[in-house]
Design an enzyme around this catalytic site. Structure first.
Site, PDB file in Angstrom:
ATOM      1  N   CYS A  47     -10.717 -29.470  12.381  1.00 32.02           N
ATOM      2  CA  CYS A  47     -10.443 -28.378  13.326  1.00 32.02           C
ATOM      3  C   CYS A  47     -11.711 -27.599  13.640  1.00 32.02           C
ATOM      4  O   CYS A  47     -11.875 -27.098  14.738  1.00 32.02           O
ATOM      5  CB  CYS A  47      -9.348 -27.470  12.785  1.00 32.02           C
ATOM      6  SG  CYS A  47      -9.668 -26.943  11.115  1.00 32.02           S
ATOM      7  N   LYS A  88       6.309 -28.798   4.553  1.00 31.55           N
ATOM      8  CA  LYS A  88       6.508 -30.060   5.279  1.00 31.55           C
ATOM      9  C   LYS A  88       5.171 -30.749   5.480  1.00 31.55           C
ATOM     10  O   LYS A  88       4.265 -30.211   6.098  1.00 31.55           O
ATOM     11  CB  LYS A  88       7.156 -29.830   6.649  1.00 31.55           C
ATOM     12  CG  LYS A  88       7.637 -31.153   7.261  1.00 31.55           C
ATOM     13  CD  LYS A  88       7.971 -31.073   8.733  1.00 31.55           C
ATOM     14  CE  LYS A  88       6.775 -31.269   9.627  1.00 31.55           C
ATOM     15  NZ  LYS A  88       6.118 -32.591   9.493  1.00 31.55           N
ATOM     16  N   GLU A 147      -3.199 -21.679  11.979  1.00 30.10           N
ATOM     17  CA  GLU A 147      -4.582 -22.165  12.013  1.00 30.10           C
ATOM     18  C   GLU A 147      -4.572 -23.352  12.945  1.00 30.10           C
ATOM     19  O   GLU A 147      -3.888 -24.342  12.677  1.00 30.10           O
ATOM     20  CB  GLU A 147      -5.050 -22.538  10.595  1.00 30.10           C
ATOM     21  CG  GLU A 147      -6.552 -22.613  10.501  1.00 30.10           C
ATOM     22  CD  GLU A 147      -7.061 -24.012  10.673  1.00 30.10           C
ATOM     23  OE1 GLU A 147      -7.604 -24.314  11.756  1.00 30.10           O
ATOM     24  OE2 GLU A 147      -6.930 -24.804   9.735  1.00 30.10           O
ATOM     25  N   GLU A 187     -10.206 -29.970  22.890  1.00 32.83           N
ATOM     26  CA  GLU A 187     -10.392 -30.540  21.555  1.00 32.83           C
ATOM     27  C   GLU A 187     -10.053 -32.034  21.596  1.00 32.83           C
ATOM     28  O   GLU A 187      -8.938 -32.415  21.950  1.00 32.83           O
ATOM     29  CB  GLU A 187      -9.471 -29.825  20.559  1.00 32.83           C
ATOM     30  CG  GLU A 187      -9.618 -30.336  19.145  1.00 32.83           C
ATOM     31  CD  GLU A 187      -8.792 -29.530  18.140  1.00 32.83           C
ATOM     32  OE1 GLU A 187      -7.572 -29.392  18.340  1.00 32.83           O
ATOM     33  OE2 GLU A 187      -9.376 -29.054  17.151  1.00 32.83           O
TER      34      GLU A 187
END
Ligand code: NAI
Ligand code: MG
Length: 498
Positions: A300, A191, A266, A398
């Site tokens: 990331c 996806k 992840e 983040e």
């Protein structure tokens, strides 16, 4: 053109036929509900194309296709060498179409075209090509146990794998997942992120052209809560691999628990970058700028927390400010001079601007930037915060944008302790000329990757992944194969005694 293809021409003049359906069984098909999602150019806020969005029943169709392909002799009995040839052909086709694919990712995601072409595309091609070489090198062991008995192990595919990727590197993230999953002989439903589905659908054409049997690789676009959740919850999916936010990973882990699915995650990061006063300052400034400001800060592993030894702090922040001024040119995807394009979506843009406000209200100082850039498109000025305390949200959370915090430390012990004072553990950088210190700190830092006098190095041959709440499992390199194969032990009794 059929209703599932549109003719597109990007602002750089490149034209192509863009599939807009779901890619299932080597065919583009409409979503069962007719639902579509608009793909937006984040520089102009204009729609590029409307793309079909999968419902739970479309996910079921894709999973059934993958299950049938897994059992079909054309895949199940295909020798590893031939599987490798198919994958190598796929890599060649991506290479032959690299300008179009780079144009699509630049347009849909907002990253500079030159970056898409010279960084994302080579990474994508190299990863698929690298794993094509593994296909005929995956095998088990023979283990003697007694004079009459021995055992051997088979490394077998896990089965039907659901993969969910994010929008920050659409093609590269697809390659990181497709490379090892195919090398190990699984079948897959991948996806794409609903913000950037276009390049993945274009890959569907190349999957077919490369000659993969129908159903081995299926691409679905769709919303996370609908299509993504349906894929994770599907009883006939054996494994889920995900890259994205830690919050979504938590939900995925819960959903996967129902059928005890094997998972690889992840997720997010707040990676520290430590600058010791014996470093090459010019290098430290160059890498630390790149480590947070490249890809619009949407990485990331971005080294978003810079910690500088107090003795060189003033020199460092002056040089960093100058580097931002000299290098971080904000502009659209097509201008050769652009270093930083727009953020991917309005949602990300709003989220980053709100973090900048939070930083201000928490009492940090804006050294530079701190505002949106221009009046149209999701552009944000590269932003540097100083006078940052460890308790501040901008230091802990983040942000996923061109926003960095710079703070100071006095000793190595303090630097390591503060670097580790986070729930994340993805990347970390250390700048020093002292070899002993470099390796001592590399060993003490709680992270999956460490860069010594560098930031963001990433290579298809090297394991990548996080510790703590940055993830579970490893991608890339030989380690990446672990996620997609399982070991079966076969005990053999050659004797007649009990
Ligand atoms: P997200 O984690 O929600 O989305 C990533 C992927 O997961 C997309 O394909 C999405 O459709 C899918 N997804 C979302 N909810 C799902 C669910 N309930 N079940 C199954 N799949 C689901 O990330 P989003 O909302 O795009 O970005 C939010 C934040 O996530 C960013 O600001 C950033 O901090 C972080 N992020 C981290 C990335 C990384 O590379 N580690 C990449 C993208 C985002
Ligand atoms: Mg877009």
């Amino acid at each position: 053109m059929s209703g599932l293809t549109v003719e597109l021409q990007a602002p750089n003049g490149r034209k192509w036929a863009q599939p807009t359906g779901l890619f299932i069984n080597n065919e583009f098909v409409p979503s069962s509900t007719g639902k579509t999602i608009e793909s937006i150019d984040p520089a102009t806020e204009q729609t590029i194309a409307s793309v079909h969005a999968a419902s739970a029943s479309d996910i079921d169709a894709a999973v059934k296709a993958a299950r049938a392909a897994l059992k079909h002799p054309s895949w199940k009995q295909l020798p590893g060498t031939d599987r490798g040839i198919l994958m190598a052909k796929f890599a060649d086709l991506i290479e032959q179409n690299k300008e179009t694919l780079a144009t699509i990712d630049a347009w849909d995601n907002g990253k500079p075209y030159s970056v898409a072409l010279t960084e994302d595309l080579p990474e994508t091609i190299n990863t698929i090509r690298y794993y094509s070489g593994w296909c005929d090198k995956i095998h088990g062991q023979t283990i003697p146990t007694s004079p009459q008995k021995f055992a051997y192990t088979l490394r077998q595919p896990i089965g039907v794998v659901g993969q969910i990727i994010p929008w920050n590197y659409p093609l590269a993230m697809a390659a990181w997942k497709l490379g090892p999953v195919l090398a190990c002989g699984n079948t897959v439903v991948l996806k794409s992120a609903e913000q950037t589905p276009l390049s993945i659908l274009k890959l569907g054409e190349l999957v077919k052209e490369a000659g993969f049997p129908p159903g081995v690789i299926n691409f679905v676009n769709g919303e996370g809560r609908e299509a993504g959740a349906a894929l994770v919850q599907h009883a006939d999916v054996d494994k889920v691999a995900f890259t994205g936010s830690t919050g979504t990973a938590r939900e995925i882990m819960k959903m996967a628990a129902t059928t005890l699915k094997n998972i690889t995650l992840e997720t997010g990061g707040k990676s520290p970058l430590l600058v010791f006063d014996d470093c090459d300052l010019e290098q430290a400034v160059r890498w630390s700028h790149m480590g947070i400001m490249s890809n619009q800060g949407q990485i990331c592993t971005a080294t978003s927390r810079i910690l500088v030894q107090k003795t060189i702090y003033e020199r460092f922040i002056e040089a960093f400010k100058q580097q931002v001024k000299d290098v971080s040119k904000v502009g659209d995807q097509w201008d050769e001079a652009t270093y930083q394009g727009p953020q991917v979506t309005k949602a990300q843009y709003d989220r980053i601007l709100s973090y900048i406000e939070t930083g201000r209200s928490e009492g940090a100082t804006v050294l530079c930037g701190g505002q949106k850039h221009g009046d149209k498109g999701f552009f944000i000025q590269p932003t540097v915060f100083t006078d940052v305390k460890d308790s501040m949200r901008i230091y802990q959370e983040e942000i996923f944008g061109p926003v960095v915090t710079i703070s100071t430390f006095e000793t190595e012990d303090e630097a390591v302790e503060r670097a580790n004072n986070t729930t994340y553990g993805l990347g970390a950088s250390v700048f020093t000329k002292d070899l002993e210190r470099a390796h001592r700190v590399a060993s003490e830092i709680e992270s999956g990757m460490v860069w010594v006098n560098s930031s963001q190095d990433c290579d298809y041959r090297i394991p990548f992944g996080g510790v703590k709440q940055s993830g579970i499992g490893r991608e890339l390199g030989e380690a990446g194969l672990e996620a997609y194969s399982q070991t079966k032990a076969v005990h053999v009794n050659m004797g007649t005694k009990l």
